[in-house]
Design an enzyme around this catalytic site. Structure first.
Site, short mmCIF file in Angstrom:
data_model
loop_
_atom_site.label_atom_id
_atom_site.label_comp_id
_atom_site.label_asym_id
_atom_site.label_seq_id
_atom_site.Cartn_x
_atom_site.Cartn_y
_atom_site.Cartn_z
N HIS A 187 0.82 -1.22 0.00
CA HIS A 187 0.00 0.00 0.00
C HIS A 187 0.84 1.26 0.00
O HIS A 187 0.40 2.30 -0.48
CB HIS A 187 -1.01 -0.04 1.14
N GLU A 428 -11.45 -10.47 -5.61
CA GLU A 428 -10.02 -10.44 -5.32
C GLU A 428 -9.56 -11.71 -4.62
O GLU A 428 -8.43 -11.78 -4.14
CB GLU A 428 -9.64 -9.19 -4.51
N ASP A 452 -4.72 -8.48 -4.66
CA ASP A 452 -4.97 -9.62 -3.78
C ASP A 452 -5.24 -10.88 -4.60
O ASP A 452 -4.81 -11.97 -4.21
CB ASP A 452 -6.13 -9.33 -2.83
N CYS A 499 -9.69 -2.83 -10.58
CA CYS A 499 -9.15 -1.71 -9.80
C CYS A 499 -7.81 -2.05 -9.15
O CYS A 499 -7.25 -1.25 -8.43
CB CYS A 499 -10.15 -1.25 -8.74
#
Ligand code: PEP
Ligand code: MG
Length: 540
Positions: A187, A428, A452, A499
């Site tokens: 992240h 995901e 993920d 996304c």
């Protein structure tokens, strides 16, 4: 001059002073001879901490309003708490220990005491006490505040950065990130791409060789970090910086254009953002909408969860800024690398496979319901879609739907105006992709989270830098799962987007268009690059 080579997280050139980001060193117990001098040191540190908190209050009040800034005022008052000060003083005098140690031990004791209380409000004060103790220790050590308020715009050089450390940095002061560790899909890397900040990971710098404030350059195209460049190198970096500005200007000419290939295939290009202020990057780069608003960043880097009202204001603001364009807000996806102390989550052996995201929300309605209430209330202000993360089964979707119905019922009874938004899920997990034909009957859209999906399909922790060589993002298994999800979604008449970071992989754009993907949501800085790719290609 020293040149170090690492892996590029986001391309770009930066030139500026180095700031060596330091994580706090462990606190050691030391015997002191003069407890009066130690107490004086403590008093000076308290004053310095108060000064920092006042500056933070002023900054937050100006940027996000007085309500959100109030926490710094509370911290300032807690510094004057007599019981806390007396306990620290007592340790210094009776045990002749250094002030850093006395503050840290007292902070831990008080935090534990608060955490053990029944009252939810008092429980949440535990992390405030820890925060205050940490700040006081930093002041005792003569270190700068964590927000970098007094730094010039700098190249941040760190061993590694956690997402909460990254979000606390003042974005206006970051020219580039350079870290020794980290991975492309972490992240922290995603935040760098959102903010359009050149970033390198895996850079083998020797900290002892770098001087705070020395001039350095980052060349994200070559993956180079150049400390103290010589005259010739400096001139070449300056030239490349100029070129980059010209290329950016060329990309700007694509603003206002549709994302249509030469042979007429259209695809939506939206932005991924992590905060209300990131929405400005989305607009600046001409995003067609927000395809992923990572709401968990409203929850991390603070000592209590955001209230329903605070969330409502944030979501409403995003919807109003986007003025009718689609805004997909993902519900809380906390856990794994994104932590919030006040949730009191236990440490886990395998956090990525653990108690996270929707699993927390489904077991803790006191966390989930205020978020849904805020979202449903905000839905009246624009084109909102709500998205649920980490889904693996139809049962989970049914449970979410039941909670959402309860929320509607409660709002109706309380006569609070709301609207029911479009509701979809992230695909995901391999499980969700494989049963996407079933899931599609229960939701309004799919958005594929390739970050993920890749880690779970290839059994490769996205945080583990050693695995990058084993983790082929173009693996046939992932591409097949994506294609299958798109087909199943379309069969049920719902839209399907991507996304995850793979959506911005320009070498796959043609493949995604061929599969029929309806929308790609990418870091704001990638939008115009992706559009250039689309308008210059033939899809078939
Ligand atoms: C993903 O997993 O691809 C995703 C978009 O979500 P996050 O990166 O926030 O886990
Ligand atoms: Mg994810």
């Amino acid at each position: 001059m020293n040149i170090y080579t690492g892996k590029t997280v986001y391309k770009g050139i930066a030139l500026g002073p180095i700031h060596l980001f330091k994580r706090e060193a462990p606190i050691k117990r030391r015997k002191i001879a003069d407890s009066r001098a130690e107490s004086e040191r403590l008093a000076a540190a308290v004053e310095a901490a108060k000064g920092e908190l006042q500056a933070l209050y002023d900054k937050a009040a100006a940027e996000v309003g007085e309500d959100s800034a109030a926490i710094f005022e509370v911290h300032r008052m807690m510094l004057d708490d007599e019981d806390f000060r007396a306990a620290v003083q007592n340790l210094i005098e009776k045990e002749s220990v250094n002030a850093e140690y006395a503050v840290s031990v007292t902070g831990d004791n008080f935090a534990e005491m608060f955490a053990g209380m029944d009252d939810e409000y008092m429980k949440a004060r535990a992390s405030d006490v820890r925060d205050i103790a940490r700040r006081l220790v930093r002041c005792l050590r003569g270190e700068r505040g964590e927000s970098g308020a007094d730094l010039p715009p700098s190249i941040i050089v760190a061993d590694d950065l956690t997402p909460s450390e990254t979000v606390q940095l003042d974005k206006g002061k970051i020219l580039a990130f350079v870290t020794a560790h980290g991975s492309f899909n972490s992240h922290t890397s995603i935040l760098a791409r959102t903010m359009n900040i050149p970033a390198l990971i895996g850079v083998p710098f020797e900290a002892g060789m770098l001087r705070e404030g020395a001039l350095a350059a980052v060349d994200g195209y070559r993956g180079e970090f150049i400390a103290e460049p010589d005259g010739e190198t400096l001139a070449s970096v300056q030239k490349r910086l100029e070129q980059e500005r010209e290329n950016d200007a060329l990309l700007q000419t694509l603003k206002g254009r549709e994302n249509v290939t030469k042979d007429g295939k259209k695809i939506e290009v939206y932005a991924n953002v992590g905060s209300v202020s990131d929405v400005a990057y989305a607009l600046e780069n001409d995003a067609g909408g927000i395809g992923l608003f990572r709401s968990e960043f409203l929850y991390i880097g603070r000592s209590a969860p955001p209230s329903e009202e605070e969330q409502y204001q944030a979501y409403k603001q995003v919807l109003q800024i986007m003025a009718g364009k689609k805004v997909v807000i993902r519900t809380l996806d906390i856990g794994a690398d994104k932590q919030a102390d006040y949730l009191g989550l236990e440490r886990e052996e395998n956090p990525a496979l653990g108690f996270r995201a929707i699993r927390i929300c489904l077991t803790r309605p006191e966390i989930f319901k205020p978020q849904l209430r805020a979202l449903f209330r905000a839905a009246r202000n624009g084109n909102l879609s709500v998205m649920y993360p980490m889904i693996t089964s139809v049962e989970e979707v049914e449970k979410i739907r039941a909670i959402a119905r309860e929320v509607e019922e409660e709002l109706r009874e309380e006569k609070i105006p709301f609207a029911v938004p479009e509701q979809g899920i992230m695909v995901e997990t391999p499980a969700a992709a494989v049963i996407s034909d079933e899931l599609a009957k229960h939701v309004d859209f799919f958005s594929i989270g390739t970050n993920d999906l890749t880690q779970y399909t290839l059994a490769a922790d996205r945080q583990n830098e050693k695995l990058e060589g084993f983790c082929n993002p173009h693996h046939e298994a992932i591409l097949r799962l994506i294609e299958m999800t798109v087909k199943n979604g379309h069969k049920a008449g719902i839209w399907v987007g991507i996304c995850g970071e793979l959506g911005a992989d320009l070498s796959l754009t043609r493949e995604f268009i061929r599969m029929g993907v309806d929308e790609l949501s990418v870091s704001p800085a990638m939008i115009l690059k992706l559009r250039k790719n689309i308008v210059e290609m033939n899809a078939d």
